[in-house]
Motif scaffolding. Structure first.
Motif, PDB file in Angstrom:
ATOM      1  N   ARG A 527      50.905  42.115  45.744  1.00 27.06           N
ATOM      2  CA  ARG A 527      49.696  41.566  45.124  1.00 27.06           C
ATOM      3  C   ARG A 527      49.987  40.299  44.333  1.00 27.06           C
ATOM      4  NH1 ARG A 527      45.193  45.100  44.570  1.00 27.06           N
ATOM      5  NH2 ARG A 527      45.694  47.097  45.481  1.00 27.06           N
ATOM      6  N   VAL A 528      51.063  40.333  43.528  1.00 26.07           N
ATOM      7  CA  VAL A 528      51.381  39.165  42.711  1.00 26.07           C
ATOM      8  C   VAL A 528      51.749  37.983  43.609  1.00 26.07           C
ATOM      9  CG1 VAL A 528      52.984  38.251  41.006  1.00 26.07           C
ATOM     10  CG2 VAL A 528      52.072  40.535  40.736  1.00 26.07           C
ATOM     11  N   ALA A 529      52.552  38.252  44.643  1.00 25.72           N
ATOM     12  CA  ALA A 529      52.963  37.186  45.550  1.00 25.72           C
ATOM     13  C   ALA A 529      51.739  36.601  46.260  1.00 25.72           C
ATOM     14  CB  ALA A 529      53.963  37.728  46.573  1.00 25.72           C
ATOM     15  N   ARG A 530      50.818  37.475  46.667  1.00 24.33           N
ATOM     16  CA  ARG A 530      49.592  37.007  47.324  1.00 24.33           C
ATOM     17  C   ARG A 530      48.797  36.114  46.379  1.00 24.33           C
ATOM     18  NH1 ARG A 530      45.380  41.279  46.880  1.00 24.33           N
ATOM     19  NH2 ARG A 530      44.703  40.093  45.090  1.00 24.33           N
ATOM     20  N   PHE A 531      48.738  36.548  45.124  1.00 21.73           N
ATOM     21  CA  PHE A 531      47.995  35.802  44.111  1.00 21.73           C
ATOM     22  C   PHE A 531      48.590  34.397  43.918  1.00 21.73           C
ATOM     23  CE2 PHE A 531      46.769  35.170  39.571  1.00 21.73           C
ATOM     24  CZ  PHE A 531      45.408  35.284  39.739  1.00 21.73           C
ATOM     25  N   MET A 532      49.923  34.358  43.856  1.00 20.34           N
ATOM     26  CA  MET A 532      50.606  33.064  43.727  1.00 20.34           C
ATOM     27  C   MET A 532      50.325  32.173  44.940  1.00 20.34           C
ATOM     28  SD  MET A 532      54.401  34.116  42.649  1.00 20.34           S
ATOM     29  CE  MET A 532      54.968  34.475  41.053  1.00 20.34           C
ATOM     30  N   LEU A 533      50.373  32.806  46.131  1.00 23.74           N
ATOM     31  CA  LEU A 533      50.150  32.040  47.356  1.00 23.74           C
ATOM     32  C   LEU A 533      48.719  31.516  47.407  1.00 23.74           C
ATOM     33  CD1 LEU A 533      51.494  31.220  50.045  1.00 23.74           C
ATOM     34  CD2 LEU A 533      50.457  33.221  51.064  1.00 23.74           C
ATOM     35  N   GLN A 534      47.759  32.369  47.013  1.00 24.36           N
ATOM     36  CA  GLN A 534      46.363  31.933  46.996  1.00 24.36           C
ATOM     37  C   GLN A 534      46.196  30.726  46.084  1.00 24.36           C
ATOM     38  OE1 GLN A 534      44.461  35.992  46.384  1.00 24.36           O
ATOM     39  NE2 GLN A 534      42.855  34.869  47.422  1.00 24.36           N
ATOM     40  N   ASP A 535      46.885  30.793  44.951  1.00 24.10           N
ATOM     41  CA  ASP A 535      46.820  29.705  43.990  1.00 24.10           C
ATOM     42  C   ASP A 535      47.398  28.431  44.592  1.00 24.10           C
ATOM     43  OD1 ASP A 535      45.864  29.309  41.362  1.00 24.10           O
ATOM     44  OD2 ASP A 535      47.931  28.925  40.730  1.00 24.10           O
ATOM     45  N   ALA A 536      48.542  28.594  45.292  1.00 24.01           N
ATOM     46  CA  ALA A 536      49.211  27.430  45.882  1.00 24.01           C
ATOM     47  C   ALA A 536      48.354  26.822  46.999  1.00 24.01           C
ATOM     48  CB  ALA A 536      50.582  27.837  46.411  1.00 24.01           C
ATOM     49  N   PHE A 544      40.484  29.254  48.835  1.00 23.43           N
ATOM     50  CA  PHE A 544      41.495  30.304  48.699  1.00 23.43           C
ATOM     51  C   PHE A 544      41.689  30.742  47.254  1.00 23.43           C
ATOM     52  CE2 PHE A 544      42.478  29.404  53.027  1.00 23.43           C
ATOM     53  CZ  PHE A 544      43.055  30.561  53.500  1.00 23.43           C
ATOM     54  N   ARG A 545      41.278  29.893  46.317  1.00 21.38           N
ATOM     55  CA  ARG A 545      41.434  30.274  44.906  1.00 21.38           C
ATOM     56  C   ARG A 545      40.491  31.413  44.531  1.00 21.38           C
ATOM     57  NH1 ARG A 545      43.014  25.287  41.971  1.00 21.38           N
ATOM     58  NH2 ARG A 545      45.279  25.481  42.040  1.00 21.38           N
ATOM     59  N   ASP A 546      39.394  31.546  45.298  1.00 23.83           N
ATOM     60  CA  ASP A 546      38.395  32.573  45.003  1.00 23.83           C
ATOM     61  C   ASP A 546      38.957  33.935  45.401  1.00 23.83           C
ATOM     62  OD1 ASP A 546      36.277  34.235  44.738  1.00 23.83           O
ATOM     63  OD2 ASP A 546      35.033  33.286  46.272  1.00 23.83           O
ATOM     64  N   VAL A 547      39.345  34.718  44.383  1.00 24.35           N
ATOM     65  CA  VAL A 547      40.025  35.978  44.693  1.00 24.35           C
ATOM     66  C   VAL A 547      39.076  37.056  45.182  1.00 24.35           C
ATOM     67  CG1 VAL A 547      42.028  35.637  43.235  1.00 24.35           C
ATOM     68  CG2 VAL A 547      39.953  36.581  42.237  1.00 24.35           C
ATOM     69  N   THR A 548      37.755  36.784  45.153  1.00 24.37           N
ATOM     70  CA  THR A 548      36.826  37.776  45.679  1.00 24.37           C
ATOM     71  C   THR A 548      36.476  37.489  47.136  1.00 24.37           C
ATOM     72  OG1 THR A 548      35.014  36.460  44.807  1.00 24.37           O
ATOM     73  CG2 THR A 548      35.760  38.300  43.453  1.00 24.37           C
ATOM     74  N   TRP A 549      36.996  36.388  47.660  1.00 23.55           N
ATOM     75  CA  TRP A 549      36.741  36.029  49.064  1.00 23.55           C
ATOM     76  C   TRP A 549      37.708  36.819  49.931  1.00 23.55           C
ATOM     77  CZ3 TRP A 549      39.222  31.993  52.410  1.00 23.55           C
ATOM     78  CH2 TRP A 549      38.472  31.770  53.571  1.00 23.55           C
ATOM     79  N   ARG A 550      37.208  37.882  50.561  1.00 24.05           N
ATOM     80  CA  ARG A 550      38.099  38.826  51.234  1.00 24.05           C
ATOM     81  C   ARG A 550      38.991  38.207  52.306  1.00 24.05           C
ATOM     82  NH1 ARG A 550      39.350  42.090  47.794  1.00 24.05           N
ATOM     83  NH2 ARG A 550      40.227  43.540  49.313  1.00 24.05           N
ATOM     84  N   PRO A 551      38.460  37.361  53.229  1.00 22.96           N
ATOM     85  CA  PRO A 551      39.361  36.809  54.253  1.00 22.96           C
ATOM     86  C   PRO A 551      40.580  36.113  53.640  1.00 22.96           C
ATOM     87  CG  PRO A 551      37.095  36.318  54.822  1.00 22.96           C
ATOM     88  CD  PRO A 551      37.066  36.948  53.453  1.00 22.96           C
ATOM     89  N   GLY A 552      40.373  35.404  52.539  1.00 22.91           N
ATOM     90  CA  GLY A 552      41.489  34.729  51.879  1.00 22.91           C
ATOM     91  C   GLY A 552      42.519  35.741  51.397  1.00 22.91           C
ATOM     92  N   VAL A 553      42.009  36.820  50.785  1.00 27.69           N
ATOM     93  CA  VAL A 553      42.900  37.875  50.304  1.00 27.69           C
ATOM     94  C   VAL A 553      43.686  38.473  51.463  1.00 27.69           C
ATOM     95  CG1 VAL A 553      42.918  40.208  49.323  1.00 27.69           C
ATOM     96  CG2 VAL A 553      41.478  38.427  48.305  1.00 27.69           C
ATOM     97  N   TRP A 554      42.989  38.760  52.566  1.00 25.90           N
ATOM     98  CA  TRP A 554      43.665  39.391  53.701  1.00 25.90           C
ATOM     99  C   TRP A 554      44.708  38.476  54.312  1.00 25.90           C
ATOM    100  CZ3 TRP A 554      38.286  41.299  55.600  1.00 25.90           C
ATOM    101  CH2 TRP A 554      37.971  42.487  54.931  1.00 25.90           C
ATOM    102  N   ILE A 555      44.335  37.200  54.498  1.00 22.32           N
ATOM    103  CA  ILE A 555      45.281  36.270  55.127  1.00 22.32           C
ATOM    104  C   ILE A 555      46.536  36.138  54.266  1.00 22.32           C
ATOM    105  CG2 ILE A 555      45.650  33.842  55.762  1.00 22.32           C
ATOM    106  CD1 ILE A 555      42.622  33.787  56.503  1.00 22.32           C
ATOM    107  N   CYS A 556      46.338  35.930  52.955  1.00 29.21           N
ATOM    108  CA  CYS A 556      47.499  35.714  52.086  1.00 29.21           C
ATOM    109  C   CYS A 556      48.334  36.991  51.963  1.00 29.21           C
ATOM    110  CB  CYS A 556      47.055  35.228  50.713  1.00 29.21           C
ATOM    111  SG  CYS A 556      46.419  33.556  50.791  1.00 29.21           S
ATOM    112  N   THR A 557      47.678  38.144  51.920  1.00 33.63           N
ATOM    113  CA  THR A 557      48.436  39.401  51.882  1.00 33.63           C
ATOM    114  C   THR A 557      49.261  39.536  53.161  1.00 33.63           C
ATOM    115  OG1 THR A 557      46.652  40.406  50.622  1.00 33.63           O
ATOM    116  CG2 THR A 557      48.249  41.897  51.579  1.00 33.63           C
ATOM    117  N   ALA A 558      48.621  39.235  54.303  1.00 37.12           N
ATOM    118  CA  ALA A 558      49.337  39.369  55.575  1.00 37.12           C
ATOM    119  C   ALA A 558      50.550  38.448  55.610  1.00 37.12           C
ATOM    120  CB  ALA A 558      48.398  39.057  56.739  1.00 37.12           C
ATOM    121  N   ILE A 559      50.393  37.225  55.084  1.00 35.70           N
ATOM    122  CA  ILE A 559      51.528  36.295  55.100  1.00 35.70           C
ATOM    123  C   ILE A 559      52.675  36.853  54.258  1.00 35.70           C
ATOM    124  CG2 ILE A 559      52.316  33.991  54.391  1.00 35.70           C
ATOM    125  CD1 ILE A 559      49.487  32.975  55.021  1.00 35.70           C
ATOM    126  N   MET A 560      52.347  37.353  53.076  1.00 33.06           N
ATOM    127  CA  MET A 560      53.388  37.870  52.193  1.00 33.06           C
ATOM    128  C   MET A 560      54.051  39.108  52.772  1.00 33.06           C
ATOM    129  SD  MET A 560      53.399  35.715  50.070  1.00 33.06           S
ATOM    130  CE  MET A 560      54.451  34.879  49.898  1.00 33.06           C
TER     131      MET A 560
END
Lengths: 761, 71
Positions: A527-536, A544-560
């Protein structure tokens, strides 16, 4: 009170006029001096502590008997911690930190009853400890036991006093002075753009490595163990049940449901023994390591995208509950059982010979094998996260930051004691990679006896009877540290409680809590790594900064998850063993983060003013040490011509063998295995180069900034504005008489009375 | 003798209460009370949300900004 404000570089004048209608918000300087005056009783007490510690160290380091009792480890550790806390941390407080209790903490200024809550210091100590301590201090010391007991013991205890606890304390204090800014933000403020960027990339990479290696530890502990797989999988439904209970049945009754969860957990361990004895249990839960690795990868993704209340939070409650319970229990059992240790102070592998558990000379590899427990850079993320937002008074940071890390070090010492209390032959059979033991009892016996270790005579019967006692098929090549610790802990616990009949229960109990800590870390780390990646990514694509935007969350989680999952799979399928080749990366990255944190702190202190310059060594020495360790270890990993040590040496040796058309080489018995070695060593070598480069960038930018500030006699500080405090609380664990007096005065005053004793999680 | 047992009982009760206070504070049982207490002192004009709602919001906050756990 040392007048820190007048000592500054002039940016801030004398501040903090106190409200005259309130009682004092801090113990006066005169009173503090009076309290620290030496009395005969105090001198006698500290002389006794010093004497006991001295005797313990003499027994451990100088007396060479057949065996040494585990109690000496406890005495040496505890006496050293007490002396370091009473004397050294006070030096740091007086000269580097210079806290001012007249100044309100962020918890007081921004108090909102949720994120910023002035929290009782003892409760916050527990919180902070639960957040920093996990499986790390339980694993490193076990692996380092290969070199004998003394190198590990010395590094854990001396390292924490001069490096680990110093880092935690200073990061906590300076983050608190900055309203709880994260280490990454502080790096950007203090080290400039490049230093800051390197720090952020390093944190992200480290998160991936740490999650991957911890997951590898779990996989190795659960592979071919139906009992372990069953009981650890049961934590998922138990956690979900707890989450639902807290959401719908009785919200907020956390302790109650944690006790229920704990009872269910014990039930799951007991049931595991029965399940693994049935045919269907064997069919269902006897899984090979690759399958388990995939299971954890899928779990990691799902757990990180599910809402927190369903899985992470309840698991975290269980984990906190277990952490405190297990540590109290283990300490109690060691004191009660007092096992005799037969491991030599320095083993054959301390002198330069390459050992099977991890290879490389004692310097620097001891210092990267044991990271957590002595110096853990990862703590900088915690000490600059939640904890600084909950501190009630500035002076409490010494107890929470420095003291919290001492406790983690003690956990590492207990893990070491548990690991070295088992037979050495069994230790090496468990911790040598399957590449050399062939994974069989006969292979392990032949390999361990061929090592020529003094006093070791391993028999096949020892391995099979131990495996049977703990309810496992085999204990050969159960690398990763967790099974070894579990065996040691089970051996100690069964003597204290329950006898040999409970051996298997305690073994799986230990495996369970280690897995519990690690799975929580996997989930939270993703979760923390995903959060950092979303920020980056957010800097380029703001969506991607919008943490309630689910596709962004899923993509960044999948990458991490793909990042750590890839390394996990490489580790699980590594023909050279896995843990022994990947674990150094864990230590190197953790020490690298420590170097970054210390570099940031160094730059901050240099900016505080001239009078700080002569005390900078307190930070500069551990920083230099961490820098030398990470850079030397990286250099070995990159440049060493010895294939067992250097990643690239191995890489090119195997590549050469493939080019020659060989079908087997070294411990790899097929072309695929040889290709796997080439690929794995390539990944490992590349990561080593990246880590070395990042260390250099951060340290150079810190040194430049520090020298500039020292020359100028200070620099621009980034502290939050000072606000006068309107509350009082004691500083340390024990309330002094003067503090009690002030507490009474505050209790008698209406209004700003410190009643909020609530913790926030 | 009876005075001694009484003292021992008081001591045990106090220790037990202290331990329970510590455990529940650490685990988070008191978070809602802390929040209500804070609101009463700092913003007496606001009505605190229900405990159920409080915990929902708390977990939602954690979803938005994940906190770290160490190794």
């Amino acid at each position: 009170m040392s007048s820190a404000s007048s000592d500054r570089s002039g940016s801030r004048g004398p501040v903090l006029e106190q409200d005259p209608s309130l009682p004092p918000v801090a113990v006066s300087e005169e009173q503090r001096k009076k309290d620290s005056r030496w009395t005969p009783a105090k001198i006698a007490l500290w002389a006794a502590i010093a004497l006991l510690g001295g005797i313990a160290w003499t027994v451990l380091a100088l007396v060479r008997g057949e065996t040494v009792n585990a109690m000496w480890f406890v005495f040496a550790a505890v006496c050293t911690y007490l002396i370091a806390y009473r004397f050294y941390s006070k030096v740091i407080e007086r000269h580097l930190v210079r806290p001012d209790d007249r100044r309100a903490t962020p918890a007081e200024v921004r108090q909102d009853g949720k994120d910023y809550v002035p929290t009782d210091r003892r409760v916050l100590y527990g919180h902070h400890f639960a957040a920093i301590a996990g499986a790390g201090p339980l694993v490193g010391p076990v692996l380092a036991a290969q070199m004998g007991y003394l190198p590990g013991t010395l590094w854990i205890i001396v390292g924490v006093v001069f490096a680990g606890a110093v880092q935690d304390y200073l990061v906590l204090f300076f983050s608190m002075r900055r309203g709880g800014r994260s280490i990454g933000q502080m790096a950007k403020d203090e080290l400039g753009r490049w230093g800051g960027l390197a720090a952020i990339i390093a944190s992200l990479l480290i998160m991936i490595i740490i999650v991957a290696i911890l997951a590898l530890v779990v996989v190795n502990a659960l592979g071919e163990s139906p009992w372990g797989v069953f009981s650890v999988s049961m934590t998922i439904p138990i956690a979900i049940f707890m989450g639902c209970y807290l959401r719908w049945i009785r919200p907020g009754r956390v302790t109650e449901i944690s006790i229920i969860g704990f009872v269910l957990l014990i039930g799951a361990i007991v049931a595991g023994g029965w399940v693994s004895s049935t045919a269907w249990g064997q069919d269902l839960f006897l899984l090979d390591r690759t399958t388990i690795a995939w299971g954890i990868i899928i779990y990691g993704f799902v757990a990180a995208v599910l809402p927190v209340w369903l899985l992470l939070a309840p698991r975290d409650y269980l984990s906190t509950f277990m952490k405190i319970g297990v540590i109290v229990m283990l300490a109690g059992a060691i004191v009660l059982v007092r096992p005799e240790i037969e491991v030599p102070a320095f083993s054959e592998f301390a002198g330069g010979e390459l050992g099977p558990v991890f290879s490389g000379p004692i310097f620097p590899f001891l210092f990267v094998t044991i990271a957590c427990g002595a110096l853990s850079g990862f703590h900088a993320l915690i000490a600059s996260g939640t904890t600084p937002k909950l501190v009630e008074k500035e002076r409490q940071t010494r107890f929470i930051g420095y003291g919290g890390m001492l406790m983690e070090s003690f956990v590492a010492i207990m893990a070491l004691v548990a690991a070295i209390s088992i037979d050495r032959g069994i230790y090496f059979a468990m911790n040598s990679s399957p590449a050399v033991t062939l994974g069989t009892v006969e292979g392990a016996v032949a390999f361990v006896n061929s090592l020529g270790l003094s006093g070791v005579n391993l028999t096949a019967d020892m391995l099979t009877s131990t495996a049977e006692a703990v309810g496992e098929e085999s204990i050969v090549s159960r690398t990763g540290g967790a099974p070894t610790l579990a065996l040691g802990l089970a051996a100690i616990m069964q003597q204290a409680l329950g006898g040999p009949a409970l051996m298997a229960f305690w073994y799986h109990f230990a495996i369970m809590f280690e897995a519990l800590f690690i799975l929580t870390a996997v989930d939270a780390g993703t979760r923390v790594a995903r959060f950092m990646l979303q920020d980056a990514i957010g800097t380029v694509a703001p969506k991607f900064r919008d943490v309630t935007w689910r596709p962004g969350v899923w993509i960044c989680t999948a990458i991490m998850v793909a990042g750590w999952g890839y390394i996990l799979i490489l580790g699980v399928t590594d023909p050279l063993g896995g843990i022994n080749t990947f674990f150094p990366l864990f230590g190197i990255s953790n020490q690298l983060l420590a170097a970054i944190a210390l570099a940031v702190v160094l730059a901050i202190i240099a900016k505080r003013g001239r009078s700080y310059a002569k005390w900078l060594w307190i930070v500069a020495v551990p920083l230099a040490f961490a820098a030398v360790v990470t850079l030397t270890a990286s250099a070995y990993k990159i440049f060493s011509p010895v294939p067992q040590v250097g990643y690239w040496a191995n890489h090119f040796a195997f590549r050469g063998a493939l080019d020659e058309g060989l079908e087997e080489f070294g411990t790899a018995t097929s072309v695929e295995a040889m290709e796997a070695v080439v690929r794995n060593t390539g990944v490992q070598g590349t990561l080593s180069i990246i880590f070395a480069a990042l260390s250099i960038v951060v340290i150079v930018s810190s040194v430049i900034n520090t020298v500039r500030s020292v020359r100028a006699g200070g620099g621009t500080e980034h502290e939050s504005e000072a606000v006068p405090s309107r509350r009082f609380a004691p500083s340390g664990f024990i309330t002094t008489r003067a503090e009690r007096e002030l507490e009474k005065q505050w209790a008698a005053t209406d209004g700003a009375r410190p009643t909020s004793r609530g913790g926030s999680h | 003798m009876s005075e001694l047992t009484q003292r021992a009982a008081t001591f045990a009760r106090r220790t037990g209460r202290g331990a329970w206070w510590y455990l529940t504070s650490l685990m988070g049982d008191r978070a809602y009370a802390t929040y209500v207490d804070h609101l009463r002192r700092a913003h007496p004009e606001q009505t605190p949300v229900s405990e159920r709602q409080f915990w929902r919001e708390r977990y939602a906050d954690q979803d938005r900004s994940p906190g770290s756990r160490c190794c």
